[in-house]
Scaffold this active site. Structure first.
Site, PDB file in Angstrom:
ATOM      1  N   SER A 285       0.870  -1.298  -0.104  1.00  0.00           N
ATOM      2  CA  SER A 285      -0.033  -0.012  -0.138  1.00  0.00           C
ATOM      3  C   SER A 285       0.895   1.293  -0.096  1.00  0.00           C
ATOM      4  CB  SER A 285      -0.887   0.182   1.095  1.00  0.00           C
ATOM      5  OG  SER A 285      -1.735   1.246   1.397  1.00  0.00           O
TER       6      SER A 285
ATOM      7  N   HIS B 203      -1.103  -1.424  -4.007  1.00  0.00           N
ATOM      8  CA  HIS B 203      -2.407  -1.136  -3.529  1.00  0.00           C
ATOM      9  C   HIS B 203      -2.470   0.349  -3.458  1.00  0.00           C
ATOM     10  CE1 HIS B 203      -6.150  -1.530  -1.329  1.00  0.00           C
ATOM     11  NE2 HIS B 203      -5.686  -0.604  -0.320  1.00  0.00           N
TER      12      HIS B 203
ATOM     13  N   ASP C 252      -4.620   3.783  -2.485  1.00  0.00           N
ATOM     14  CA  ASP C 252      -5.494   4.329  -1.546  1.00  0.00           C
ATOM     15  C   ASP C 252      -5.924   5.715  -1.860  1.00  0.00           C
ATOM     16  OD1 ASP C 252      -6.222   2.196   0.431  1.00  0.00           O
ATOM     17  OD2 ASP C 252      -4.028   2.740   1.184  1.00  0.00           O
TER      18      ASP C 252
ATOM     19  N   MET D 114      -8.633   8.736  -1.150  1.00  0.00           N
ATOM     20  CA  MET D 114      -9.529   9.027  -0.274  1.00  0.00           C
ATOM     21  C   MET D 114      -9.700  10.483  -0.584  1.00  0.00           C
ATOM     22  SD  MET D 114      -7.786   8.038   3.278  1.00  0.00           S
ATOM     23  CE  MET D 114      -6.796   6.462   3.276  1.00  0.00           C
TER      24      MET D 114
ATOM     25  N   HIS E 268      -8.280   1.247  -4.401  1.00  0.00           N
ATOM     26  CA  HIS E 268      -9.183   1.138  -3.205  1.00  0.00           C
ATOM     27  C   HIS E 268      -9.812   2.517  -3.109  1.00  0.00           C
ATOM     28  CE1 HIS E 268      -9.569   0.747   1.226  1.00  0.00           C
ATOM     29  NE2 HIS E 268     -10.875   0.798   0.882  1.00  0.00           N
TER      30      HIS E 268
ATOM     31  N   MET F 256     -11.747   5.210  -1.407  1.00  0.00           N
ATOM     32  CA  MET F 256     -12.575   5.499  -0.187  1.00  0.00           C
ATOM     33  C   MET F 256     -13.228   6.913  -0.418  1.00  0.00           C
ATOM     34  SD  MET F 256      -9.718   3.812   2.406  1.00  0.00           S
ATOM     35  CE  MET F 256      -8.706   3.942   1.024  1.00  0.00           C
TER      36      MET F 256
ATOM     37  N   MET G 212     -11.806  -4.147   5.448  1.00  0.00           N
ATOM     38  CA  MET G 212     -10.992  -3.422   6.239  1.00  0.00           C
ATOM     39  C   MET G 212     -10.908  -3.805   7.842  1.00  0.00           C
ATOM     40  SD  MET G 212     -10.461  -0.772   4.527  1.00  0.00           S
ATOM     41  CE  MET G 212      -9.703   0.427   5.539  1.00  0.00           C
TER      42      MET G 212
ATOM     43  N   ASP H 265      -7.172  -5.302   4.622  1.00  0.00           N
ATOM     44  CA  ASP H 265      -6.471  -3.960   4.719  1.00  0.00           C
ATOM     45  C   ASP H 265      -6.470  -3.153   6.075  1.00  0.00           C
ATOM     46  OD1 ASP H 265      -5.349  -1.596   3.725  1.00  0.00           O
ATOM     47  OD2 ASP H 265      -7.056  -0.947   2.315  1.00  0.00           O
TER      48      ASP H 265
HETATM   49  C1  DX5 Z   1      -6.210   2.681   5.442  1.00  0.00           C
HETATM   50  C2  DX5 Z   1      -6.062   2.308   3.978  1.00  0.00           C
HETATM   51  C3  DX5 Z   1      -4.933   1.210   3.983  1.00  0.00           C
HETATM   52  C4  DX5 Z   1      -3.628   1.705   4.700  1.00  0.00           C
HETATM   53  C5  DX5 Z   1      -2.874   0.436   5.475  1.00  0.00           C
HETATM   54  O1  DX5 Z   1      -7.465   3.706   5.204  1.00  0.00           O
HETATM   55  O2  DX5 Z   1      -6.895   1.699   3.247  1.00  0.00           O
HETATM   56  O3  DX5 Z   1      -4.685   0.801   2.790  1.00  0.00           O
HETATM   57  O4  DX5 Z   1      -2.666   2.375   3.738  1.00  0.00           O
HETATM   58  O5  DX5 Z   1      -1.854   1.068   6.224  1.00  0.00           O
HETATM   59  P1  DX5 Z   1      -1.246  -0.111   7.289  1.00  0.00           P
HETATM   60  O6  DX5 Z   1      -0.829  -1.029   6.661  1.00  0.00           O
HETATM   61  O7  DX5 Z   1      -0.310   0.862   7.965  1.00  0.00           O
HETATM   62  O8  DX5 Z   1      -2.226  -0.093   8.183  1.00  0.00           O
HETATM   63 ZN    ZN Z   2      -6.591   0.390   1.160  1.00  0.00          ZN
END
Ligand code: DX5
Ligand code: ZN
Length: 240
Positions: free
Chosen positions: A17, A42, A44, A46, A76, A78, A154, A189
């Protein structure tokens, strides 16, 4: 060579990620973790609404695709209204478009329709994935499972990397695993590290997402190898 997400892996796949990578050296950071054994990236996304943070968007995907043509890009989202981003992400080179069930709840003002979303994602040639937050029940996923390449559970609340693993999600994960066919991956995740990965694998997870524990490791290759070795039969230890 690019991985085939529809094929059951012999060992859990490790998805790096990039939220915990050094953003000033993104391609080099990604090459480093891929060289050291990570199977896919991966990403993320947001929007500051669905998740209280702003991270990255389609231009990051486009840049990674340009420099890493053979790497599977697991995106991913969000975000609210994931339907607004399908075409842009497909055009940028995403392989998997994962949206949240919570962005599609009928009671949500301006919520998206999950069936329509999946059809539109598949029409672009991307794989479709659906994600649920820690408190969300798995039942809402049931109508869509046949069309999904991946379901994401999650194990932290969306927002930031470096949070603690929420072990309560393992119970619903085990149940969901029994409902998936061989072509659908089960991804976890949040808070995944070499200590928590075995519990996730034991619950049926075959794609382990890791940000802080992977990019922050003194020995990234060893951290990735340890997570790969979580074969689902290792000792359960959720203490870290
Ligand atoms: C959280 C993200 C994750 C995050 C995981 O909102 O969706 O992908 O980057 O981070 P770690 O592995 O540090 O918990
Ligand atoms: Zn994620």
């Amino acid at each position: 060579m690019m991985i085939d997400i529809t094929a059951p892996p012999i060992q859990p796949l490790v998805a790096a990620s990039i939220l915990s990578a050094d953003f000033g050296h993104m391609t080099a950071e990604c090459r480093d973790v891929l060289d050291k054994g990570a199977d896919l990236l991966h990403i993320d996304v947001m929007d500051g609404h669905f998740a209280g943070n702003l991270t990255m968007g389609q231009d990051m995907i486009r840049g990674l695709r340009r420099h890493l043509p053979d790497t599977f890009l697991d995106v991913h989202l969000m975000v609210d209204r994931p339907s607004n981003y399908i075409d842009d992400f497909a055009d940028a080179g995403a392989n998997l478009f994962t949206f949240h069930l919570e962005a599609c709840q009928p009671q949500k003002v301006d919520g998206d329709n999950a069936s329509v979303l999946i059809e539109r994602i598949l029409a672009t040639g991307m794989h479709a994935g659906m994600a649920i937050n820690p408190p969300t029940a798995i039942d809402g996923l049931t109508p869509y499972l046949d069309q999904l390449a991946l379901v994401l559970i999650m194990s932290v609340h969306p927002g930031r990397s470096g949070q603690q693993f929420i072990a309560d999600v393992l119970e619903k994960t085990q149940i969901l695993k029994t409902q998936l066919d061989m072509t659908t991956r089960l991804e976890m995740d949040g808070g995944i590290n070499p200590s928590t990965a075995p519990s996730a694998a034991a619950a049926g997870v075959d794609v382990l997402v890791s940000a802080s524990a992977l990019f922050g490791a003194d020995n990234r290759a060893a951290a990735i190898a340890q997570m790969h070795a979580s074969d689902g039969h290792s000792q359960i230890n959720c203490s870290q």
